[in-house]
Enzyme design. Structure first.
Site, PDB file in Angstrom:
ATOM      1  CB  SER A 239      46.929  38.647  37.965  1.00 26.21           C
ATOM      2  OG  SER A 239      46.537  38.236  39.477  1.00 26.21           O
TER       3      SER A 239
ATOM      4  CE  LYS B 152      42.510  45.257  39.142  1.00 29.42           C
ATOM      5  NZ  LYS B 152      41.190  44.947  38.752  1.00 29.42           N
TER       6      LYS B 152
END
Length: 421
Positions: A315, A66
């Site tokens: 991720s 992110k």
């Protein structure tokens, strides 16, 4: 004679973000975010039958991809916007990314998080310098509160996925995978709101159009799958993959996914647990449920990927340590390496010693012992004995079970959670 159709082909809407946007964001990302490695994973390859490569986004400062989108959005704020500060809503990873890079750039950050957010993510976000507001049961209610704060305080709202700058920044993940890895047959990407897979698809289809881009959602939150297939399914329920537990996908991201993503797959909670455990035990790396979604997809349908060169985007790694410990124990039970037995025995001296001696001779390590004397279905001169032992595998567990029975001891095998096996 072939008849030509007079119908015109359907117009394809222009993409709201382009490959040029992804490449244009690259300099901002490169200056502020770690270039994480893309490495071959031999033991995961052996486990799955695919040629597995992993993109380790869990190595980022905030342990998540992110950061890439957040820093692009924040770096492109005007001087006036930066002075007013920003607000974001997130279940954790976007929150930490905005907080970290906002503090680094001198921008005030307020993060609205659902009340159900794991405490480890709340504390990490505060640790990166943000003011955290806990509100609502999910990201939808948190988003409404973030919008109210943006209006009342004049802050700029930083969307976690449906923003051109955020999407462009996330695409740098795939640019690095293409440069650092082999020619992939398939790249598997976790899908929540769609920001990551949108950026990845733009980069991959722009530079390696033959490579499949496959999204993976938790089966409890199939929002993008439903939109893509036209088969509505209810979203909701406690999921290990809270980072992709999204009920509503973005309008920008859904447009990109519709044109560039080959398919969306769904994975069950048991597959997510197994994938988190496999990454820890075999790859020696920590991941949250969402980060393990790609591996969960291979474990769910190994024949689809067998022999193919597959890239996994790991991720993020922001998982509650207690949850991770629970997953490890549950997997040991599934593999029959931790087994529980229930015995009803005479309550007299030497019985427990007799049983422990037998177990020691068989090579079983006793982990827990519970005496239960007060149950009405136990004889007055008896006791119920629950034993949890460490074993090598199912064959070893079966051997112990038979040996206890051979001693004339009524024995019942218990499964995970104490249910009859």
């Amino acid at each position: 004679m072939r008849l030509e159709s007079s119908a015109r082909p359907l117009a394809v809407p222009p993409l709201p973000v382009t490959l040029a946007d992804v490449e244009g964001a690259r300099a901002i990302v490169s200056a502020a975010v770690m270039r994480t490695p893309t490495l071959h994973a031999p033991r995961l390859s052996q486990l799955t039958g695919a040629d597995v490569w992993v993109k380790f986004e869990n190595f980022q400062v905030t342990a998540s991809f992110k950061e890439r989108g957040a820093v692009v959005k924040l770096a492109r704020l005007s001087a006036d916007e930066a002075r007013r500060g920003v607000v974001a809503m997130s279940a954790g990873n976007h929150a930490q990314a905005v907080a970290y890079h906002g503090t680094r750039l001198g921008i005030s950050t307020t993060i609205v998080m659902p009340e159900t957010t794991p405490q480890v993510k709340v504390l990490a976000t505060e640790g990166f310098g943000a003011r955290v507001v806990l509100y609502g049961e999910g990201v939808g209610e948190a988003a409404e509160e973030a919008a109210r704060i943006a209006a009342s305080e004049g802050r700029i709202f930083v969307h976690p996925y449906d923003d051109p700058d955020v999407i462009a920044g996330q695409g740098s993940v795939a640019l690095e995978m293409i440069e650092d890895g082999p020619a992939f047959d398939t790249i598997l990407v976790p899908v929540g709101g769609g920001g990551l897979i949108s950026g990845v698809a733009l980069a991959v289809k722009g530079h390696s159009p033959a490579t499949e881009v496959v999204g993976v959602e938790a089966a409890l939150y199939p929002a993008m799958w439903s939109l893509r297939t036209g088969q509505p399914r209810e979203c909701g329920g406690p999921t290990l993959a809270e980072g992709i537990a999204v009920r509503n996908v973005g309008s920008l991201t859904s447009t990109i996914v519709a044109q560039l993503v080959d398919r969306i797959e769904l994975v069950e909670e048991s597959a997510l647990e197994r994938a988190v455990n496999a990454l820890l035990i075999l790859q020696k790396t920590v991941t949250e449920g969402a980060g393990a979604a790609g591996l969960a997809a291979i474990l769910t349908d190994p024949d689809r990927y067998r022999g193919r060169r597959v890239g996994l985007v790991l991720s993020g790694a922001n998982i509650d340590p207690r949850v991770l410990a629970g997953i490890m124990m549950r997997e040991l039970e599934r593999e029959h390496r931790i087994v529980s037995f229930r015995l009803t025995i005479l309550d007299r001296p030497g019985m427990l010693g007799r049983i422990s001696t037998l177990l020691g001779r068989l090579g079983a390590n006793i982990l827990e012992v519970h005496h239960r004397r007060t149950f009405l279905d136990v004889p007055a001169k008896g006791t119920r004995l629950d034993l949890t032992v460490e074993t090598r595998d199912q064959a070893h567990a079966d051997l112990i079970h038979k040996a206890l029975e051979a001693e004339g001891l009524p024995v019942q095998r218990l499964g995970a959670g104490g249910a009859d096996w």
